[in-house]
Scaffold this motif. Sequence first.
Motif, PDB file in Angstrom:
ATOM      1  N   SER A 182      92.406 -27.209  14.047  1.00 26.90           N
ATOM      2  CA  SER A 182      92.631 -26.160  15.046  1.00 26.90           C
ATOM      3  C   SER A 182      92.654 -26.679  16.482  1.00 26.90           C
ATOM      4  CB  SER A 182      91.601 -25.040  14.905  1.00 26.90           C
ATOM      5  OG  SER A 182      90.294 -25.485  15.175  1.00 26.90           O
ATOM      6  N   TYR A 206      96.279 -29.384  16.585  1.00 30.11           N
ATOM      7  CA  TYR A 206      97.585 -28.800  16.249  1.00 30.11           C
ATOM      8  C   TYR A 206      98.239 -28.077  17.430  1.00 30.11           C
ATOM      9  CZ  TYR A 206     100.823 -25.328  14.303  1.00 30.11           C
ATOM     10  OH  TYR A 206     101.902 -24.512  14.070  1.00 30.11           O
ATOM     11  N   PRO A 207      97.601 -27.070  18.027  1.00 29.75           N
ATOM     12  CA  PRO A 207      98.261 -26.414  19.166  1.00 29.75           C
ATOM     13  C   PRO A 207      98.411 -27.334  20.369  1.00 29.75           C
ATOM     14  CG  PRO A 207      96.047 -25.534  18.856  1.00 29.75           C
ATOM     15  CD  PRO A 207      96.330 -26.413  17.687  1.00 29.75           C
ATOM     16  N   THR A 267      94.660 -20.885  21.541  1.00 25.18           N
ATOM     17  CA  THR A 267      95.230 -20.825  20.197  1.00 25.18           C
ATOM     18  C   THR A 267      94.347 -21.556  19.202  1.00 25.18           C
ATOM     19  OG1 THR A 267      97.438 -20.758  21.187  1.00 25.18           O
ATOM     20  CG2 THR A 267      97.316 -21.263  18.835  1.00 25.18           C
ATOM     21  N   SER A 268      93.726 -22.624  19.648  1.00 22.83           N
ATOM     22  CA  SER A 268      92.769 -23.339  18.793  1.00 22.83           C
ATOM     23  C   SER A 268      91.652 -22.406  18.337  1.00 22.83           C
ATOM     24  CB  SER A 268      92.184 -24.531  19.557  1.00 22.83           C
ATOM     25  OG  SER A 268      91.121 -25.115  18.831  1.00 22.83           O
ATOM     26  N   GLU A 300     102.866 -20.300  16.363  1.00 24.69           N
ATOM     27  CA  GLU A 300     102.117 -21.478  15.924  1.00 24.69           C
ATOM     28  C   GLU A 300     101.175 -21.128  14.773  1.00 24.69           C
ATOM     29  OE1 GLU A 300     100.439 -24.227  19.049  1.00 24.69           O
ATOM     30  OE2 GLU A 300     101.080 -22.557  20.302  1.00 24.69           O
ATOM     31  N   MET A 301     100.435 -20.026  14.933  1.00 26.01           N
ATOM     32  CA  MET A 301      99.469 -19.654  13.902  1.00 26.01           C
ATOM     33  C   MET A 301     100.174 -19.287  12.605  1.00 26.01           C
ATOM     34  SD  MET A 301      96.652 -17.519  16.123  1.00 26.01           S
ATOM     35  CE  MET A 301      95.619 -17.171  14.691  1.00 26.01           C
ATOM     36  N   LEU A 318     101.481 -22.503  10.895  1.00 29.11           N
ATOM     37  CA  LEU A 318     100.396 -23.319  10.345  1.00 29.11           C
ATOM     38  C   LEU A 318      99.862 -22.720   9.054  1.00 29.11           C
ATOM     39  CD1 LEU A 318      98.409 -25.723  10.675  1.00 29.11           C
ATOM     40  CD2 LEU A 318      96.838 -24.074  11.718  1.00 29.11           C
ATOM     41  N   PHE A 319      99.620 -21.401   9.039  1.00 30.05           N
ATOM     42  CA  PHE A 319      99.029 -20.796   7.841  1.00 30.05           C
ATOM     43  C   PHE A 319     100.041 -20.683   6.706  1.00 30.05           C
ATOM     44  CE2 PHE A 319      95.628 -19.725  10.775  1.00 30.05           C
ATOM     45  CZ  PHE A 319      94.532 -20.022   9.987  1.00 30.05           C
ATOM     46  N   SER A 340      91.650 -19.048  18.178  1.00 30.20           N
ATOM     47  CA  SER A 340      92.148 -18.009  17.270  1.00 30.20           C
ATOM     48  C   SER A 340      92.435 -18.561  15.887  1.00 30.20           C
ATOM     49  CB  SER A 340      93.425 -17.384  17.843  1.00 30.20           C
ATOM     50  OG  SER A 340      93.170 -16.718  19.043  1.00 30.20           O
ATOM     51  N   THR A 341      92.977 -19.765  15.837  1.00 34.15           N
ATOM     52  CA  THR A 341      93.288 -20.399  14.545  1.00 34.15           C
ATOM     53  C   THR A 341      92.022 -20.643  13.745  1.00 34.15           C
ATOM     54  OG1 THR A 341      95.243 -21.453  15.524  1.00 34.15           O
ATOM     55  CG2 THR A 341      94.386 -22.401  13.476  1.00 34.15           C
ATOM     56  N   VAL A 363      96.945 -12.941  11.594  1.00 33.05           N
ATOM     57  CA  VAL A 363      97.076 -13.611  12.892  1.00 33.05           C
ATOM     58  C   VAL A 363      96.634 -12.681  14.019  1.00 33.05           C
ATOM     59  CG1 VAL A 363      98.762 -14.484  14.551  1.00 33.05           C
ATOM     60  CG2 VAL A 363      98.855 -15.251  12.169  1.00 33.05           C
TER      61      VAL A 363
END
Length: 432
Positions: free
Chosen positions: A162, A165-166, A276-277, A390-391, A394-395, A279-280, A308
């Motif tokens: 997390s 990645y972002p 974003t990290s 992004e999220m 990734l998921f 939230s992920t 998300v």
Amino acid sequence: MANDVPTIQGDMARAVIDPASYADWDNLLNTFDDIRSTSPVTKVLPDDEGIFDPFWLVTGYDEVMQISKDNATFLNNPRTVVFSLTEGIEFAKAMTGGSPHMVASLVTFDAPIHMKYRKLTQEWFMPKNLRGIEDEIRAIAQDTVQRLIDAGPETDFVPLVSAPYPLHVVMQILGVPEEDEPRMLMLTQQLFGGQDEDLNHSGMKDMTAEQITQLVAGAVKDFESYFAKLTAEKRANPTGDVASTIANAAVDGEPLNDRDMMGYYIIVAAAGHDTTSASTAGAMLALARDPEQFARVKADRSLLAGIVEEAIRWTSPVQHFMRTAAEDVEIGGQKIAKGDWLMINYVAANHDPAQFDDPRRFDAARSPNRHLAFGAGAHQCLGLHLARLEMRILFETLLDRVEAVELAGEPARSKSTFVGGLKTLPLRITTV
């Protein structure tokens, strides 16, 4: 002060401004519930005069929404837009020549300059443009998930997935070489994680407000030094990235001054990934705690959009902003005087039971979900579409490769009043 003005001080006031409180999430939400039950707008007073300026704490969803949308009455300037103790503000003024803002950016500007600067890169972050880089983001997601699987079956999701990645996505968009990303991550953690000894890399357990501000100031100077060099490169050889746009931009026919240009780089580089990290990691925590929900979304990817969005509300990575009243105004039944300082607390607003049924429950089917984690009005987050994209990617990638996930230890949140989220998330992964 009139007796009918709701006020808090002492332990409850300290809970609102203490970084450690935001690491103790359930107790923090209890505090906000207690305060909101008396009044959605409450005056916070210091025990010792001068330690911080009194401010209005806004915990009600409707009131935070009202302030967020009224950018003429509630200003980002001239006072700091992030809560700070008096000594920290004075240190910032000394460092900047009088401004309480260590970084001048979209976050600190008011109309009309705010929209002029926002328009410089706004198209870059709209869905139409982002569709053109989906394949690139998906490739980054695939590499990230492979790294997670290679490290398994037990690993810490935050430093492995997390956080990087972002960061990698936004650095690619910005035009920062991949080999410089560790430096960007360290500087961001110092900028936003300065209150947490595990994130600021300072070695200090108990820092004063001035020490925290000095740490942030050092990170800002390092950012500025890096982006000054990048600016020269992008002016000599402009490419199609955001850094080239910023380096060669003009407002009202004039190039951006150095302070504003550096602030623009910093807000894209730092705010573009740390939130974003958080939230992920929040979404992953919710899925790890609920195997049935993980199985449902694995079987039906149409549920992913709800996961998300709920993760963004549930986590509320940007935890507050400060505003200054431009005129006398009434909000939440309280008379706010011109010049008063207000904290719009997104954590509290996004957990207001008047707006969200059972707000502490992670509900991927929550509808409507008009959360305030991206703000509202003219200052709504520039990168909200990128964060969602992004999220989702990734998921989608992770669900293709992972059969099940569960907690392998206790997760921990960062100590931070401003941008916050999980700093550790130990997981046990079962691959497909």
